[in-house]
Design an enzyme around this catalytic site. Structure first.
Site, PDB file in Angstrom:
ATOM      1  N   ASP A 237      20.342 104.929  76.837  1.00 36.39           N
ATOM      2  CA  ASP A 237      21.261 104.268  75.888  1.00 36.39           C
ATOM      3  C   ASP A 237      20.905 103.058  75.453  1.00 36.39           C
ATOM      4  OD1 ASP A 237      22.381 107.198  75.661  1.00 36.39           O
ATOM      5  OD2 ASP A 237      23.934 106.344  77.456  1.00 36.39           O
ATOM      6  N   GLU A 238      21.271 102.123  76.560  1.00 35.93           N
ATOM      7  CA  GLU A 238      21.036 100.490  76.208  1.00 35.93           C
ATOM      8  C   GLU A 238      19.736 100.020  76.144  1.00 35.93           C
ATOM      9  OE1 GLU A 238      24.229  98.871  78.356  1.00 35.93           O
ATOM     10  OE2 GLU A 238      25.991  99.569  77.133  1.00 35.93           O
ATOM     11  N   PRO A 239      18.994 100.303  77.241  1.00 33.44           N
ATOM     12  CA  PRO A 239      17.665  99.761  77.717  1.00 33.44           C
ATOM     13  C   PRO A 239      16.807  99.711  76.396  1.00 33.44           C
ATOM     14  CG  PRO A 239      18.495 101.316  79.566  1.00 33.44           C
ATOM     15  CD  PRO A 239      19.306 101.271  78.610  1.00 33.44           C
TER      16      PRO A 239
END
Length: 293
Positions: A237-239
């Site tokens: 998701d965020e990486p």
């Protein structure tokens, strides 16, 4: 040497002076930026108390053996304590304040080293399951308007053993485009009262279909078994958002070359082409840094 009006003498007198060790408080705080704040009960009167405490702190904390501890002494700051931060501060007298304060600081540092060593070992164990990805892209910058267009991007992202490749693929693509908005578009403006100025997308620019790379290639790599992850899967998701920093870096490279070329045309020194590209690198900022105005 003998002189009628000036005479010299030599004497040897041994002394024994009893000193009393007393308890002195100490407090060592490691801050988020890696600096260290130290408080002790003694007062610096020119006797070198703070110097000795600073050296003891650096020596004791060096047992952690972490990277980036060069010039660690410069990161240590001694703060004059008061009764709000340290109760029962003790006395500054008796020729033992420095030693007692250093011992208090040493005990504090040993406790911190023990705690941080466990954290360091846990982080080292987790290093094998860190998310990673790689991105290669090509951008085109309009020197007259400052508009940046991503012509092509190729992402390879490690998902471990993906729970659902289709979902992870969408998350990687979405996070990357969201990152482009962060690094290139979404300018967060506020007034003197701290209130946000933009009230909508007329002034606050979010990613649109034109933000997406013209050729957008994403490949998910299954890196194998990871015993500390759920069914060997990894986050998606965020990486991938962090990969969008490469758009900012590529735009900076274009601006740097354009500035050098302009200086060559003017017959000036190319070494004067240094600049700082802010985040987000909006069209107006990119246009201004071209030095074409």
């Amino acid at each position: 040497m003998c002189n009628k009006w000036r005479q010299r003498g030599i004497s040897r007198v041994p002394i024994v002076h009893e000193v009393l060790l007393r308890s002195n408080p100490g407090k060592v705080s490691i801050l988020g930026d890696g600096s260290v704040a130290v408080e002790v009960g003694g007062i610096e009167l020119g006797q070198g108390l703070w110097t000795k405490v600073k050296q003891m702190t650096a020596f004791s904390l060096s047992a952690i053996k972490c990277d980036g501890m060069g010039d660690f002494l410069d990161k240590i700051r001694i703060i004059q304590a008061n009764t709000l931060s340290l109760i029962q501060e003790g006395l500054t007298a008796g020729s033992t304040t420095s030693e007692c304060s250093c011992e208090a600081v040493r005990i504090c540092c040993n406790i911190l080293v023990e705690r941080l060593t466990r954290i360091k070992e846990n982080l080292q164990e987790q290093m094998g399951s860190v998310e990673w990805g790689i991105l290669i892209l090509e951008v085109e910058v309009n020197l007259l308007t400052g508009q940046t267009t991503i012509l092509q991007s190729d992402i390879i992202y490690d998902c471990g053993q993906s729970l659902n490749p289709a979902v992870d693929l969408g998350q990687i693509e979405g996070a990357f485009v969201q990152g482009i908005g962060f690094f290139m578009l979404e300018e967060y403006l506020s007034n003197s009262d701290g209130l946000v100025i933009p009230e909508g997308t007329w002034t606050y620019k979010i990613p649109t279909i034109e933000t997406i790379p013209r050729q957008f290639n994403v490949e998910i790599m299954n890196s194998g078994h990871h015993k500390k992850r759920l069914l060997s899967s990894k986050a998606s998701d965020e990486p991938p958002l962090l990969l969008a920093v490469l758009v900012h870096c590529a735009t900076r490279a274009v601006i740097k070359e354009a500035r050098k070329q302009l200086l060559r045309w003017k017959g000036l020194n190319e070494s004067d082409s240094t600049f700082q590209l802010e985040v987000p690198a909006t069209m107006s900022i990119v246009k201004k840094l071209q030095c074409l105005l």
